[in-house]
Design an enzyme around this catalytic site. Structure first.
Site, PDB file in Angstrom:
ATOM      1  CB  ILE A   1      -0.934   0.004   1.225  1.00 36.31           C
ATOM      2  CG1 ILE A   1      -1.980  -1.113   1.075  1.00 36.31           C
ATOM      3  CG2 ILE A   1      -1.633   1.352   1.368  1.00 36.31           C
ATOM      4  CD1 ILE A   1      -2.855  -1.297   2.281  1.00 36.31           C
TER       5      ILE A   1
ATOM      6  CD  GLU B   1       2.444   2.223   3.496  1.00 37.20           C
ATOM      7  OE1 GLU B   1       2.058   1.125   3.884  1.00 37.20           O
ATOM      8  OE2 GLU B   1       3.307   2.373   2.597  1.00 37.20           O
TER       9      GLU B   1
ATOM     10  CG  ASP C   1     -15.474  38.033 -21.661  1.00 37.67           C
ATOM     11  OD1 ASP C   1     -16.142  38.140 -22.705  1.00 37.67           O
ATOM     12  OD2 ASP C   1     -15.429  38.911 -20.786  1.00 37.67           O
TER      13      ASP C   1
END
Length: 916
Positions: A289, A291, A333
């Protein structure tokens, strides 16, 4: 909203007596008591911000993401497996990362809040029959207030009296040309915003003065209605968070699968009891895993945020910067974003000459730079034009123009005055020589302004400027080279042709004319003043593009990012600007708001595939464009500064508001604010966003490749049936994951963008963090090399001690030295890996071997940590290590060099294949 528009139209058309009765007011305003009662009943005249989550929820969400939950479980597993210290360490990593994430987002939000200023602070109102100054938030329906040039309008109101009033309504309409307003209702188009005797909150007066009565405040104003539409739009989860959730699931499946495989193998091959096999498998699950993923992602995003802050871009949410890196389309814009939002004179045309003024940026933030220009100042026609531009003008200089000054007035009149000042015209002497006697203000029907001046003792001089279509028919003569001649049909055609040529370029022309009359009549009427005029020339102007926007647009094209201009301005102007700065090719399709309304969803999606510009659009149009692009699979960034942009800013994957010219509603709706209103900052943000995603992939590559040499020794132990003692203990595996690997991995999160990052197209939504090429490099290249080297270190240590003549030691000093060498070899393989992971195909030498100081700090840290674990006696027992000698250290130090050089060779071959 149409019903509300109809109500406003009714206010516009009412007789004043009826209007005062309807609003329960009078020409002398309200009494203080009535105003207080209405304030109590209807609330403050403020725009409500988007309702935010409670602070405790913002804090908590940093600790309950999918990856965070996985780490909480991992820590719990580590504790149950007997490694309480490592379980607590994993939880500490989670807590620190959550606090860091919350701090970064909270700091960004505080910086944003400090920028947001709601409506003007003070307004001049009439109460109790007296003029007084009050806070704009205290304005109520029925209040009568006064306006002058430069004032912001605090609420929607009906005009009672006007004097040459012009309003900048670009924040609502996107139209860069100020609207002329009058107290007398003159009818309107279907659009409420075109009503000539109404003014709106959030706009400002640029010229003249007025008195008005309030009919809507706060959230009932047009400003507030659009803000309410913005509030109703929910923000979707960011692409990065979606990808991290997907990655977490993938890594969880990998970790659980490996854990299950090791559980079964330890029972069948080593004959562990199920309880012991379960603890062994739990250790492997925790080892696989990542970490460090959350801290690395957070650090990478935070450093990108800091770098963007240095480039004038304030990011409100950490994930936003990575989202912008994925952008495939920018809806931009025009006014104030791609252009400077200030009119500039760039041509002075006469039938004999076309003077093109140099230095488009001669006025910067109102500062007049009196540099020389390329016009022939001895030309009598040009002198006459400059005289008209300077005197037939209501713009004012706020300071002396000897060196610098500031102008106040409409953008058009400011542009005329500044162009005259560029010619070194002495305005004060000219005004004294030709004192003004009369003024006929500009109005939207005549489309002209005229002034009358005393010329000597016997003559008066009438100066006129206005729209060519309305002014040229009043001219019967023309001045050519200082001589007045008859205005022939051929000359009229030449003038109209020049005007048409400029119009095709999106330029706006003003006709300049004059006449001399006898001063025997003291006061002229309008018809007498504006007849039998002498045409002199055209003053040609435009709102120029920002100088830096050209390169920014080019970079977007190189990065395969499409730019679509969406503006409230005219189609002709929009097309000219888009073509000039390179947003589109020479023949884009221009779609107006009216045409857009008639399009089906399918037709709009088809239009969006090509070169297209949207002009004269309303707020709901921009929102629909963004939605359609998202339905087509695009990641949309939408820029804007007006209230009309806010719904689209909120709907877009990332909204980018302008910090200087932007309205509060736009800033509140946006994910990012450009503090310098610089379109080029968006390109820098895209680069940073792409770097963030790339750094997360580099981190993944780095941590996954260490998993292979961590798992390989355990596989040898299991599949040999325990004949090969465990070369690497679970504690040593977790030492790499949570100890030696952590800081170098965080250093990868700080890696700057590779030089060619903007030469690549945006990543596809089908492209994921954990892709096949990354898995191959991690497991089949980096991981395989590290596994072979670390396994060699284990067996070599045993060989020196007599293996294979005697069995591999399962305990004792030889075993401790062998496991120590295995651990140390993995660490030194990771030193080479972290350097190799800095680039995908580019040589590390090109970006600088020592350019990322954080990585080198991490490398020094992991070597020091390894020494502490090896030589401190009380840690040796915990981590199954022992002291090693000089010969072993020489072997370890040599490990990174061939790995690094082999990877440089692989990258060189890849670059060669790509070129061929």
């Amino acid at each position: 909203m149409k019903d509300d528009q109809g109500k406003a139209q009714i206010y516009a058309q009412k007789d004043l007596t009826e209007l005062f009765q309807e609003l329960a007011s009078s020409p002398t305003g309200l009494t203080a008591q009535v105003a207080a009662d209405r304030l109590q009943k209807n609330g403050l005249n403020t725009i409500q911000k988007i309702k935010r989550q409670p602070e405790w929820q913002n804090f908590l969400k940093n600790f309950i993401s999918l990856m965070a939950c996985l780490l909480w479980v991992s820590g719990l597993i580590a504790i149950f497996s007997g490694t309480t210290e490592l379980g607590i360490a994993i939880w500490c990593v989670n807590v620190i990362n959550g606090l860091f994430s919350y701090y970064q987002q909270h700091a960004a939000q505080k910086a944003t809040d400090s920028m947001l200023k709601m409506l003007p602070n003070y307004t001049q109102v009439i109460r109790d029959g007296k003029q007084q100054q009050i806070d704009a938030s205290q304005i109520v329906v029925g209040d009568v207030f006064l306006l002058s040039a430069g004032d912001s309008i605090p609420a929607d109101a009906r005009l009672l009296e006007t004097n040459s009033l012009q309003i900048d309504e670009s924040a609502l309409t996107g139209e860069s040309v100020p609207a002329t307003k009058d107290a007398v209702y003159q009818g309107s188009d279907s659009d409420q915003l075109s009503v000539n005797n109404l003014v709106y909150a959030g706009t400002s007066a640029v010229n003249g003065s007025a008195k008005a009565i309030v009919f809507a405040t706060g959230m009932q104003t047009e400003f507030g209605k659009i803000a309410q539409l913005t509030h109703q739009q929910k923000k979707t989860i960011s692409p990065l968070q979606l990808e991290l959730n997907r990655l977490t699931k993938q890594l969880s499946i990998i970790a659980l699968s490996i854990g299950a495989a090791f559980f079964v193998a330890s029972i069948f091959f080593v004959h562990y009891p199920p309880a012991q096999a379960f603890i062994f498998a739990l250790g492997m699950i925790v080892a696989f895993i990542p970490e460090g993923l959350l801290p690395t992602v957070t650090l990478s995003l935070a450093q990108g945020v800091r770098r963007m802050a240095q480039k004038h871009a304030l990011v409100k949410e950490l994930n936003s910067i990575e989202t912008l890196g994925e952008a495939t389309v920018i809806c931009s814009d025009k006014t104030g974003t791609l252009t400077q939002n200030q009119m500039t004179i760039n041509h002075l045309w006469t039938p004999e000459h076309d003077y093109q003024l140099t230095g488009e940026g001669y006025e910067v933030n109102g500062q007049i730079m009196l540099d020389q220009q390329s016009a022939d100042l001895t030309d009598p026609d040009l002198q006459q034009m400059l005289k008209i531009m300077a005197l037939d003008n209501d713009a004012k200089l706020q300071t002396s123009f000897d060196q610098q000054g500031q102008t106040l007035g409409t953008p058009t009149e400011r542009a005329l005055l500044i162009a005259a000042l560029k010619s070194k015209l002495n305005l004060q002497q000219l005004a004294e020589k030709l004192p003004k006697l009369q003024t006929f203000p500009f109005d939207s029907i005549r489309k002209r302004m005229s002034t009358v001046h005393q010329l000597g003792s016997q003559w008066q001089l009438v100066l006129v400027k206005g729209a060519l279509s309305e002014t040229l028919p009043l001219c019967s003569q023309i001045q050519l080279n200082g001589q007045v001649k008859s205005l022939t049909t051929e000359l009229r055609q030449q003038i109209l042709a020049a005007n048409a040529q400029y119009a095709a370029q999106g330029l706006r022309s003003l006709c300049l004319a004059y006449k001399k009359i006898s001063s025997s009549q003291q006061q002229l009427d309008l018809t007498e003043a504006e007849s039998n005029l002498i045409f002199v020339g055209l003053a040609v102007m435009m709102d120029p593009p920002r100088p830096e926007v050209y390169q920014a647009v080019q970079k977007c094209h190189q990065a395969k990012i499409k730019i679509i201009m969406v503006t409230g301005d005219s189609p002709l102007t929009a097309k000219a600007v888009a073509v000039k700065i390179g947003i589109t090719g020479p023949n884009p399709r221009v779609v107006t708001g009216e045409q857009l309304e008639k399009m089906s969803a399918t037709q709009l999606k088809e239009v969006l595939k090509g070169d297209v510009i949207f002009a004269r659009v309303a707020p709901e149009h921009k929102y629909r464009i963004v939605s359609s692009l998202q339905q087509c699979g695009h990641v949309v960034a939408s820029t804007g500064d007006g209230v009309n942009d806010a719904p689209a800013l909120k709907k877009a994957d990332i909204g980018v508001a302008m910090g200087k010219l932007g309205t509060d509603v736009a800033k509140d709706a946006a994910d990012m604010i450009l503090t310098d209103d610089n379109f080029a900052s968006i390109v820098a943000a895209i680069e940073e966003g792409r770097a963030v995603y790339s750094n997360i992939q580099k981190f993944l590559l780095y941590i996954l490749n260490s998993n292979v040499p961590e798992a390989f020794p355990s596989a040898l132990f299991l599949f040999s049936g325990g004949l090969i003692p465990l070369p690497l203990t679970v504690m040593q595996i977790l030492t790499v994951d949570l100890g030696t690997d952590m800081l170098p991995a965080l250093g990868l999160g700080a890696e700057r963008a590779e030089p060619d990052v903007m030469q690549k197209p945006p990543r596809s939504r089908q492209s994921h963090l954990l892709k096949k090429s990354l898995i191959w490099r991690a497991f089949g290249w980096y991981g395989l090399l590290a596994s072979l080297i670390s396994t060699f270190a284990y067996f070599y240590t045993n060989y020196v001690s007599g293996w294979p003549n005697k069995a591999l030691a399962a305990n004792g000093s030889v075993y401790l030295e062998a496991t120590t060498m295995t651990l140390a070899a993995i660490v030194f393989c990771q030193i080479a890996a972290v350097l190799n992971c800095r680039t995908e195909n580019m040589s590390v030498f090109k970006i600088g071997l020592f350019s990322n100081h954080q990585i080198w700090i991490g490398i020094i840290f992991e070597i020091l940590l390894l020494n502490i674990l090896i030589y401190l006696p009380f840690l040796q027992g915990i981590f199954n290590t022992t002291a090693i000698g000089l010969k072993e250290w020489l072997f370890l130090v040599a490990i990174p060099i061939p790995i690094f050089l082999l990877e440089e060779l692989r990258k060189l071959i890849n670059r060669h294949w790509q070129r061929t």
